[in-house]
Design an enzyme around this catalytic site. Structure first.
Site, mmCIF file in Angstrom:
data_model
loop_
_atom_site.group_PDB
_atom_site.id
_atom_site.type_symbol
_atom_site.label_atom_id
_atom_site.label_comp_id
_atom_site.label_asym_id
_atom_site.label_seq_id
_atom_site.Cartn_x
_atom_site.Cartn_y
_atom_site.Cartn_z
ATOM 1 C CB SER A 6 -16.788 12.169 -16.784
ATOM 2 O OG SER A 6 -17.507 12.865 -15.769
ATOM 3 C CG HIS A 65 -14.856 8.998 -19.521
ATOM 4 N ND1 HIS A 65 -14.920 10.045 -20.421
ATOM 5 C CD2 HIS A 65 -16.044 9.002 -18.855
ATOM 6 C CE1 HIS A 65 -16.079 10.649 -20.304
ATOM 7 N NE2 HIS A 65 -16.782 10.031 -19.370
ATOM 8 C CD GLU A 102 -11.898 10.554 -23.148
ATOM 9 O OE1 GLU A 102 -11.393 11.501 -23.764
ATOM 10 O OE2 GLU A 102 -12.900 10.700 -22.400
ATOM 11 C CG ASN A 127 -16.730 15.004 -21.464
ATOM 12 O OD1 ASN A 127 -17.597 14.746 -22.294
ATOM 13 N ND2 ASN A 127 -16.651 14.354 -20.312
#
Length: 506
Positions: free
Chosen positions: A112, A133, A145, A183
């Site tokens: 991540s 991800h 992702e 993120n």
């Protein structure tokens, strides 16, 4: 297809469960026998529950096999590693998998935060390395992702996407970089919350309540940081800063460092920003605003254009107020993102704090406010006062917004106040990411809604708020703070200028 999963913890077991449910023969590996056994039980239990609900075939669990060594993954066409977030460990895994697996096997990382490009370099055939991800917990979170490293080939990218879709995931694509797409674009939620707390614009519980009631977020930033772990968030912030060579928007907060040093890491230690020792709950229930009513024909002048002004006019009419665009009024509300040039006197003034703080307007008797559109989904208005604000004006503001169905929350003065500042920085970060080619506008919105549980994506926020309003808040923050973290993204500047031109010529 034969799927391999390295790491039998929560993430690895969840990915293996998805593989079996999708009809893939799945090989689960972990070097620790006790971890492998626990992971196998977790997968089989999950598949049994899904089979009972009709979400997986009753024979899905038969597709799972375990392997105590990497050699057991030799026949896998795709291997997803879900090992601990240590670059050296993951690079060692990719080197080992390259020796064991077939030349055309695709190797994926579930990292991540670690750049996929740096991990791909450890594989013998780096074009076969891709990021996948998954969000925690993988069986429940709808998003995947897929990250393209600099070396990733089209075949590896296509297989990763096809596998995710076979698992029932909504797949978004991102280029490699700090935080990838989701993120990265979600960083301002906590980052700006910490800045607001540091500047004492509001307390942590106020900021959380404003985000919940004013923005529709399930949790505020401080609740979320407590849930994830303050130490985890601090390490991620340091990683962002290191990978970006000091990008001001992503710097860690001294508050995080102090909390970690004090051992207040959130729920896992019983105390973070909140105290979790009380069984009755860590916070009170949010107040319920009253239904819009009670205007009783009172004369109100609502000035300005844009979603806030238009939304307030609708709410005021519904509550029984009589609107006066000109002439005398009992209350004046300047609700445009840019202050009106001609403001009627003789009545209390409520001024939208977008392009600047209340203090910057030099309206010493006024009350500042901020609301985040769409107003029909908001239950809270932020209010602020200056040294010259009279008590009768503050009472008039509370009464007016209360009759419109908003709970009033008093905070300190700043451009955008609390939620406007957080939301506009979310829009700005998304514009930076899209402009830099990290991902598409659609994938940004999909990612933050499905991956981070935001009520809407930042592109949708920008459309709801209005780009003129977003630019006004950012320009106001830059003007009053002079910090690089508030510089607007070039793409946002262009889009706002285009929208303004189109509006003026329509």
């Amino acid at each position: 297809m034969i799927l391999g999963v390295v790491g039998a913890g929560t993430m690895g077991a969840g990915i293996a469960q998805l593989g079996c449910a999708a009809g893939m023969r799945t090989v689960l590996h972990d070097p620790l026998p006790e971890a492998l056994e626990a992971g196998e039980h977790r997968v089989r239990d999950g598949l049994e529950r899904w089979a009972a609900k009709g979400r997986a075939d009753a024979a899905a669990a038969q597709l799972l096999v375990t392997a105590s060594s990497l050699q057991g993954l030799a026949e896998c066409e795709l291997v997803i590693e879900a090992a601990p977030e240590r670059p050296d460990l993951k690079r060692e895994l990719f080197a080992g998998l390259s020796r064991v697996c077939a030349e055309d096997a695709v190797l994926a990382t579930n990292t991540s935060s670690i750049p996929v490009t740096s991990l791909a370099g450890a594989a013998e055939r780096s074009e076969n390395v891709v990021g996948m991800h998954f969000f925690n917990p993988p069986p429940l979170m709808e998003l995947l992702e897929v990250i393209r490293a600099d070396q990733t080939g089209d075949r590896a990218l296509a297989l990763a996407r096809q596998t995710g879709e076979a698992m029932g995931k909504r797949v978004i694509l991102a280029s490699d970089g700090p935080g990838f797409l989701v993120n990265r674009c979600g960083r301002p939620f906590a980052g700006e919350g910490l800045r607001l707390l540091a500047e004492r614009v509001a307390t942590h519980d106020q900021i959380d309540r404003i985000c919940r009631m004013g923005g529709g977020f399930r949790m505020g930033p401080f609740e979320l940081m407590d849930l994830v772990g303050i130490d985890v968030g601090f390490e991620v912030a340091k990683s962002f800063t290191e990978l970006s060579f000091g990008e001001p928007r992503w710097r860690p907060s001294p508050i995080q460092a102090r909390m970690v040093a004090a051992g207040r890491l959130g729920r896992k230690t019983g105390r973070g920003y909140y105290d979790y020792s009380d069984e009755s709950g860590y916070r009170p229930e949010d107040p319920e605003p009253r239904a819009p009513a009670g205007g009783d024909g009172m004369l109100v002048a609502i000035l300005g254009d844009g979603p806030v002004a238009n939304g307030l006019r609708e709410r005021a009419r519904a509550a029984g107020y009589e609107l006066r665009e000109g002439g005398p009024a009992e209350l004046v509300v300047d609700a445009g993102p840019i202050p009106s040039e001609h403001i009627p006197g003789g009545a209390p003034l409520l001024a939208l704090c977008a392009s600047g703080s209340l203090a910057s307007r030099a309206e010493h008797g006024a009350v500042g406010f901020h609301l985040l559109p769409p107003l029909d989904e908001s239950r809270l208005v932020e209010l602020t006062r200056g040294p010259g604000t009279q008590s009768f004006a503050a009472e008039a503001a509370e009464e007016f917004f209360g009759r419109l169905g908003f709970h009033g929350e008093w905070v300190e003065d700043a451009p955008g106040l609390v939620l406007g500042r957080i939301a506009c920085q979310l829009v700005n970060e998304a514009a930076f990411a899209v402009g830099e080619g990290v991902g598409s506008e659609q994938d940004v919105d999909t990612g933050l809604v499905l991956g981070l549980n935001h009520p809407r994506g930042p592109i949708a926020w920008g459309e709801a708020i209005g780009l003129e309003h977003v630019m006004a808040v950012l320009d106001g923050l830059w003007s009053e703070r002079r910090e690089e973290r508030y510089r607007p993204a070039p793409l946002l500047v262009r889009k706002a200028a285009t929208a303004t031109f189109a509006r003026r010529t329509s």
